[in-house]
Motif scaffolding. Structure first.
Motif, PDB file in Angstrom:
ATOM      1  N   ILE A 146       1.434  49.866 -73.589  1.00 31.44           N
ATOM      2  CA  ILE A 146       2.422  49.254 -73.244  1.00 31.44           C
ATOM      3  C   ILE A 146       2.157  48.287 -72.073  1.00 31.44           C
ATOM      4  N   GLY A 147       2.426  46.723 -72.036  1.00 35.76           N
ATOM      5  CA  GLY A 147       2.255  46.061 -70.902  1.00 35.76           C
ATOM      6  C   GLY A 147       3.664  45.530 -70.366  1.00 35.76           C
ATOM      7  N   VAL A 148       4.060  45.662 -69.179  1.00 32.39           N
ATOM      8  CA  VAL A 148       5.317  45.399 -68.554  1.00 32.39           C
ATOM      9  C   VAL A 148       5.225  44.126 -67.795  1.00 32.39           C
ATOM     10  N   ASP A 149       6.038  43.098 -67.886  1.00 33.39           N
ATOM     11  CA  ASP A 149       5.961  41.915 -66.712  1.00 33.39           C
ATOM     12  C   ASP A 149       7.538  41.877 -66.406  1.00 33.39           C
ATOM     13  N   LEU A 150       7.568  42.501 -65.079  1.00 38.29           N
ATOM     14  CA  LEU A 150       9.071  42.445 -64.470  1.00 38.29           C
ATOM     15  C   LEU A 150       9.098  41.376 -63.468  1.00 38.29           C
ATOM     16  N   GLY A 151       9.999  40.217 -63.794  1.00 39.44           N
ATOM     17  CA  GLY A 151      10.046  39.206 -62.816  1.00 39.44           C
ATOM     18  C   GLY A 151      11.244  39.145 -61.975  1.00 39.44           C
ATOM     19  N   GLY A 152      11.800  38.170 -61.543  1.00 37.91           N
ATOM     20  CA  GLY A 152      12.978  38.289 -60.681  1.00 37.91           C
ATOM     21  C   GLY A 152      14.160  38.188 -61.460  1.00 37.91           C
ATOM     22  N   THR A 153      13.914  37.575 -62.641  1.00 40.85           N
ATOM     23  CA  THR A 153      15.178  37.609 -63.517  1.00 40.85           C
ATOM     24  C   THR A 153      15.287  38.083 -64.876  1.00 40.85           C
ATOM     25  N   GLY A 167       1.321  50.057 -68.466  1.00 42.23           N
ATOM     26  CA  GLY A 167       0.780  49.189 -67.039  1.00 42.23           C
ATOM     27  C   GLY A 167       1.827  48.060 -66.952  1.00 42.23           C
ATOM     28  N   ALA A 168       2.322  48.210 -65.702  1.00 42.80           N
ATOM     29  CA  ALA A 168       3.288  46.983 -65.261  1.00 42.80           C
ATOM     30  C   ALA A 168       2.786  46.267 -64.182  1.00 42.80           C
ATOM     31  N   GLY A 169       3.316  44.912 -64.290  1.00 41.15           N
ATOM     32  CA  GLY A 169       2.912  43.955 -63.251  1.00 41.15           C
ATOM     33  C   GLY A 169       4.562  43.467 -62.790  1.00 41.15           C
ATOM     34  N   VAL A 170       5.000  43.912 -61.472  1.00 38.62           N
ATOM     35  CA  VAL A 170       6.353  43.601 -60.988  1.00 38.62           C
ATOM     36  C   VAL A 170       6.243  42.633 -59.945  1.00 38.62           C
ATOM     37  N   THR A 171       7.288  41.714 -59.740  1.00 38.73           N
ATOM     38  CA  THR A 171       7.655  40.979 -58.756  1.00 38.73           C
ATOM     39  C   THR A 171       7.599  41.351 -57.347  1.00 38.73           C
ATOM     40  N   GLY A 172       7.065  40.742 -56.608  1.00 37.33           N
ATOM     41  CA  GLY A 172       6.839  41.437 -54.909  1.00 37.33           C
ATOM     42  C   GLY A 172       6.046  42.066 -54.463  1.00 37.33           C
ATOM     43  N   PRO A 173       5.665  42.536 -53.233  1.00 35.58           N
ATOM     44  CA  PRO A 173       4.878  43.415 -52.952  1.00 35.58           C
ATOM     45  C   PRO A 173       4.781  44.975 -53.574  1.00 35.58           C
ATOM     46  N   VAL A 174       3.549  45.431 -53.773  1.00 38.73           N
ATOM     47  CA  VAL A 174       3.988  46.840 -54.508  1.00 38.73           C
ATOM     48  C   VAL A 174       2.516  47.653 -53.844  1.00 38.73           C
ATOM     49  N   ILE A 175       2.739  49.061 -53.993  1.00 33.63           N
ATOM     50  CA  ILE A 175       1.700  49.795 -53.460  1.00 33.63           C
ATOM     51  C   ILE A 175       1.161  50.286 -54.563  1.00 33.63           C
TER      52      ILE A 175
END
Ligand SMILES: [Zn+2]
Length: 323
Positions: free
Chosen positions: A8-15, A69-77
């Motif tokens: 699974i690939g996740v793209d979590l943006g601002g909207t 796997g996830a890519g999300v908006t903003g800074p992450v650790i």
């Protein structure tokens, strides 16, 4: 491919949230997306992701997956799987993201910043495939940047994600940003920045607005201006040239710092890359004295809006030693 091998690939943006099912070889099986609710709590990021994954698994008769796997908006650790504080989404502060999903689905979860994930996607399956020094700039609501060197995400101190989108381009421009600076790249040249520049011009020159058949500056969108520029409208052309100049200055700075082999430009506005390309190149090609700027390839992305989904899945596969 056995069922358990799907990722699974996740793209979590601002909207918006977008989730895809992929094979380890990089074939996309299905994608689902959803707008984020207006009223968000710190749990929203996890809840929306979880609901979309369940929907996709059911729709594709999957009872097991390899991981998320996830890519999300903003800074992450990345190492802790925690979102820090996306300035575009204040409720999401120090949100544990990976752990609740790992528990719910009983699989490994990998978290990256969304610009880094999109760049990995372009490196894996898109316009940056196999490029040794690949810089990716996403010109969307904001400007996201990422640098992939020999397939690895370039990370800063403490794994911080560098924010090339907030480099200062023109402090005298008067355009302020939530980063608290005036004239940063995002404020001037992002999709929203471009729209703001166009509306400002419409207020200064109401005749132009009338010529476009509009009655209020708020009706003006970046695509209307792009269309008008293509039809030869003088003001629209000037605005496109100014946008190309700002993009060019930011890219020139990046080239001066990194001298990448290729820069891939993605995001909504870059669907019209051909329109901006001559202006961008004229800024960059003027500066050949110290680095071979004109040799740096600049291209639009090739994964449309799905680079983040691909890259997030790739990050997971790599963490498992599969890709
Ligand atoms: Zn900024």
């Amino acid at each position: 491919v056995t069922e358990q091998q799907y990722v699974i690939g996740v793209d979590l943006g601002g909207t918006h949230a977008r989730v895809g099912v992929l094979t380890p070889g990089g074939s996309q099986v299905a994608v689902a997306e959803q707008a984020l609710p207006e009223k968000r709590t710190p749990r929203t990021a996890v809840e929306v992701t979880s609901a979309l994954i369940k929907k996709l698994m059911q729709g594709n008769h999957l009872t097991a997956i390899l991981g998320i796997g996830a890519g999300v908006t903003g800074p992450v650790i990345p190492s802790q799987g925690t979102m820090i504080s996306p300035h575009t989404d204040p409720p999401w502060q120090f949100v544990p993201y990976s752990a609740p999903l790992a528990e719910e689905f009983a699989v490994p979860v990998v978290l990256e910043n969304d610009a880094d994930a999109a760049a990995l996607g372009e490196y894996w399956q898109g316009a940056g495939r196999g490029v040794e020094r690949l810089y990716v700039v996403t010109v969307g609501t904001g400007i996201g940047t990422a640098y992939i060197v020999n397939g690895e995400i370039f990370r800063g101190r403490g794994d911080w994600h560098p924010e090339g989108g907030h480099q200062i381009i023109d402090p005298a421009s008067g355009s302020t940003c939530y980063c608290k600076e005036t004239g940063c790249w995002e404020a001037l040249a992002s999709g929203d920045g471009f729209t703001a520049q166009c509306r400002k011009r419409a207020v200064e020159e109401p005749v132009w607005l009338t010529r476009l058949g509009l009655t209020a500056a708020e009706q003006l969108t970046s695509s209307l201006v792009v269309q008008a520029a293509r039809k030869g409208d003088r003001v629209a052309h000037e605005l496109v040239e100014k946008e190309a100049y700002y993009l060019g200055v930011g890219l020139l700075n990046i080239i001066s710092f990194f001298v990448p082999d290729k820069i891939v430009l993605s995001g909504g506005l870059m669907k019209h890359f051909d329109l901006f390309e001559p202006g961008i190149r004229s800024v960059i090609n003027r500066h050949e004295v110290l680095v071979p700027a004109s040799e740096v390839i600049i291209e639009p992305d090739s994964l449309d809006y799905h680079a983040g989904v691909y890259g997030a899945a790739y990050a997971l596969l790599r963490s498992l030693g599969i890709a």
